[in-house]
Motif scaffolding. Structure first.
Motif, mmCIF file in Angstrom:
data_model
loop_
_atom_site.group_PDB
_atom_site.id
_atom_site.type_symbol
_atom_site.label_atom_id
_atom_site.label_comp_id
_atom_site.label_asym_id
_atom_site.label_seq_id
_atom_site.Cartn_x
_atom_site.Cartn_y
_atom_site.Cartn_z
ATOM 1 N N GLU A 539 95.650 -63.494 -11.772
ATOM 2 C CA GLU A 539 94.598 -63.575 -10.780
ATOM 3 C C GLU A 539 94.326 -62.189 -10.209
ATOM 4 N N GLY A 540 93.234 -62.075 -9.447
ATOM 5 C CA GLY A 540 92.907 -60.805 -8.830
ATOM 6 C C GLY A 540 93.930 -60.373 -7.803
ATOM 7 N N ILE A 541 93.867 -59.118 -7.419
ATOM 8 C CA ILE A 541 94.846 -58.552 -6.487
ATOM 9 C C ILE A 541 94.860 -59.293 -5.161
ATOM 10 N N ILE A 542 93.702 -59.483 -4.560
ATOM 11 C CA ILE A 542 93.639 -60.111 -3.245
ATOM 12 C C ILE A 542 94.237 -61.515 -3.292
ATOM 13 N N GLU A 543 93.845 -62.309 -4.300
ATOM 14 C CA GLU A 543 94.341 -63.680 -4.419
ATOM 15 C C GLU A 543 95.853 -63.704 -4.645
ATOM 16 N N SER A 544 96.336 -62.855 -5.550
ATOM 17 C CA SER A 544 97.760 -62.861 -5.885
ATOM 18 C C SER A 544 98.614 -62.480 -4.682
ATOM 19 N N TRP A 545 98.236 -61.429 -3.986
ATOM 20 C CA TRP A 545 99.057 -60.997 -2.845
ATOM 21 C C TRP A 545 98.955 -61.993 -1.686
ATOM 22 N N ASN A 546 97.785 -62.544 -1.506
ATOM 23 C CA ASN A 546 97.613 -63.497 -0.411
ATOM 24 C C ASN A 546 98.425 -64.773 -0.638
#
Length: 648
Positions: A539-546
């Protein structure tokens, strides 16, 4: 004024190529003087090929410092190769570089290095004489040749600059009547070197074609995307901490009193670099360059295995659509044969310099670099058992295409991102290729992927003092999946174009330079990273870290996304001669290169004894090692040169 024109030129390319369908496979069959080198089109093209022939052997384990001098690779040195090649990069990594006879000396062309100042002089000879060629060389072709040599003049300066810092610029060859004092040149300030290289790139880009015209005979020739990407790479290097405001180099002053480094940080260098990266991306897209996906219809593969092959193939499928510049010279022969593990008993029994050797391996630190299956670092993942990563577990069916079900392995090998399984070979894991190209569950045990057996006494494990992985991990990425061993243990190598530049690299350079040029990251920074992550099934960075990180806000600030970009580069471009230079320009060598090398207990013959972390080596790094030393004898010949900091 008359230039040096009577230099003897050996028009012989020392390339050892597997086939002869690329431009650089031309091997001139004569030795000529300058007076005869430009009499007609054929002779001039041979001289052009000579300019290409100085190309550093990127991807060659003997000559490329970014392989063994990088902490991502390890090697068990056997007596044969220690004497024949010496694994000089490995010695540099262990702190053995010196000023008396520097290893991989590209300044003078010694100790496996190419003489790049000689190459620059030949570039100037080409410029001085190319107009002497008669009408059999059309003007449009002459212009393209001049642009190609202009590019190489930029690249050879850049290669030296990256290694040594400030260098003497070879803008023109000295007149033949130059006196002794005149040839004792000074090093030019670093920023002047960068500006000159960029100027050459701009000149070359005006003329170079977007693509090679004749694919059958000109693959490997320089194009506009290559020159644009070089410009971007040079400016990113110049903006990076090692060269932008580094006070460690404030004392590098020559005997004229000229400071060779500006120790004041200039943030605008990142803005300039970001624009160059974006321009290069646009040019690459115009040329049809795109991220590689494995679509070979010969193989009926699952989505999971095809994804692994897309990741691995971006570096090892010859002339694939992601390559901006691939090394057309076959530099990977020994890298492939000596990093391919023994898969069969007969390989082990007949292993020699003509077959597999299995002594080049992945450093253990690389196993902890890759993300979890959730796309975040394993020490940040809120559901990954980081503290228990060295413990063992029995594999169920949730790793069907990655690890053999029912076998015992370390938790460290489980629930990792696809790039972990695409790049690394480990005990109980699957290895697709090497003669087996049917997917898991699609054929007999002799057709489906190899099951790695790496405990002591097993076919891929330690059975003596040489030819084994000291860490317990091998590098899948180092070999083309169709490279294979025969029933007698000999090896058939499938040649590939070692990636010098590819689009994923450029995307990440742009994301890095754009982030550094801004006060806080924008959606465009995330976009170019997420394109690469998407191919890796993340997944994208924002989604993965969130969703999965214990530091969910990390991508939202400049320093956090910087750390993410650094890790993305080290993951995506692992084992491609990039990490070595990245760690230096980030000025993080003292962090990565002063640590113990570790691995599983490869003397263990059971899960209980094998899966124990042991220490087997200690790396050494000091500030002086960020730059190469100039040989002491060279400094004595030219008193106007000054040694690099801390080597005196």
């Amino acid at each position: 004024m008359k230039k040096i024109k009577n230099t003897i030129i050996l028009l012989m390319l020392i390339f050892t190529c597997a086939t002869c369908d690329d431009y650089l496979d031309i091997v001139p069959d004569n030795v000529a003087t300058i007076d005869h080198a430009f009499t007609d089109r054929v002779s001039a093209e041979r001289f052009l090929a000579t300019i290409y022939s100085y190309m550093p052997r990127i991807g060659d384990i003997a000559a490329d410092p970014a392989i063994f001098a990088s902490d991502e690779y390890g090697v068990v040195e056997d007596d044969f190769y220690l004497s024949e090649i010496g694994y000089l990069g490995n010695r540099i990594k262990l702190g053995h570089q010196n000023t008396n006879d520097p290893m991989l000396n590209y300044w003078e062309g010694q100790q496996r290095g190419r003489g790049l100042f000689r190459a620059l002089r030949d570039c100037n000879i080409f410029f001085e004489n190319i107009d002497n060629v008669g009408p059999d060389l059309p003007d449009n072709e002459r212009e393209v040749w001049i642009a190609e040599v202009t590019f190489f003049k930029a690249f050879y300066h850049y290669y030296l600059l990256r290694m040594y810092g400030p260098i003497p610029l070879v803008k023109e060859n000295l007149p033949i009547a130059t006196g002794i004092d005149g040839v004792k040149v000074h090093r030019d300030p670093f920023d002047d070197c960068v500006d000159y290289i960029v100027e050459l790139c701009d000149e070359a880009m005006e003329i170079l074609p977007l693509n090679v015209v004749n694919i059958a005979s000109e693959l490997g020739r320089i194009t506009k995307p290559i020159a644009a990407t070089l410009k971007a790479e040079v400016l990113v290097m110049a903006a990076s901490p090692l060269f932008n405001g580094n006070e460690d180099y404030s004392t590098l002053v020559d005997n004229r009193g000229v400071k060779l480094f500006n120790e004041q940080e200039d943030p605008e260098k990142w803005t300039r670099a970001a624009q160059a990266c974006k321009d290069a991306i646009d040019i690459c897209h115009q040329a049809g360059i795109r991220l590689f996906t494995f679509t070979d219809s010969r193989f009926q593969l699952s989505e999971e295995t095809r994804r692994l092959m897309s990741i691995r193939g971006a570096a090892t499928i010859r002339w694939n659509e992601e390559l901006i510049w691939g090394n057309p010279v076959n530099t990977t022969s020994q890298l492939q044969s000596r990093s391919l593990p023994f898969m069969k008993i007969e390989d082990r029994q007949t292993g020699s310099s003509s077959g597999v050797a299995g002594e080049i391996y992945a450093d253990f630190l690389m196993t902890e670099l890759f993300y979890s299956q959730n796309g975040v670092p394993i020490n940040e993942d809120i559901v990954y058992d980081y503290n228990g990563r060295y413990e063992t577990t029995v594999i169920g069916d949730d790793h069907y295409y990655y690890i053999k079900e029912g076998l015992t392995t370390a938790k460290l090998n489980t629930y990792r991102e696809p790039r972990f399984y695409a790049n690394l070979g480990f005990d109980t894991g699957y290895w697709f290729g090497n003669g087996r190209t049917k997917d898991v569950g699609q054929g007999s045990d002799t057709e489906t992927p190899w099951i790695m057996k790496m405990k002591a006494g097993e076919v891929s494990g330690k059975a003596g003092n040489i030819r084994y992985s000291r860490s317990g991990y091998y590098v899948k990425k180092a070999s083309n999946f169709e490279t294979a061993t025969s029933a007698t243990g000999s090896i058939t190598r499938t040649r590939y174009t070692y990636p010098i530049m590819r689009l994923a690299d450029l995307y990440l350079l742009y994301a890095e330079s754009l982030n550094e040029s801004l006060d806080e990251p924008t959606s465009e920074v995330y976009h170019y990273i997420d394109l690469i992550r998407q191919r890796a099934g993340l997944e994208g960075i924002i989604e993965s870290w969130n969703n999965y990180s214990n530091v969910p806000n990390k991508p939202l600030n400049k320093s956090g996304i910087r750390e993410i970009i650094h890790q993305e580069r080290m993951i995506e471009l692992c084992f491609e001669s990039k990490r070595f230079w990245d760690i230096r320009r980030w000025k993080q060598g003292h962090i990565y290169y002063n640590r113990p090398e570790r691995g599983w207990n490869v003397n263990g013959n059971s899960p209980e004894t094998y899966y124990t972390v042991t220490t087997y080596n200690q790396l050494e790094f000091s500030t002086k090692q960020y730059l190469w030393p100039i040989r002491e004898a060279e400094l004595r010949k030219n008193i106007n040169l000054v040694q690099n900091p801390y080597w005196e």
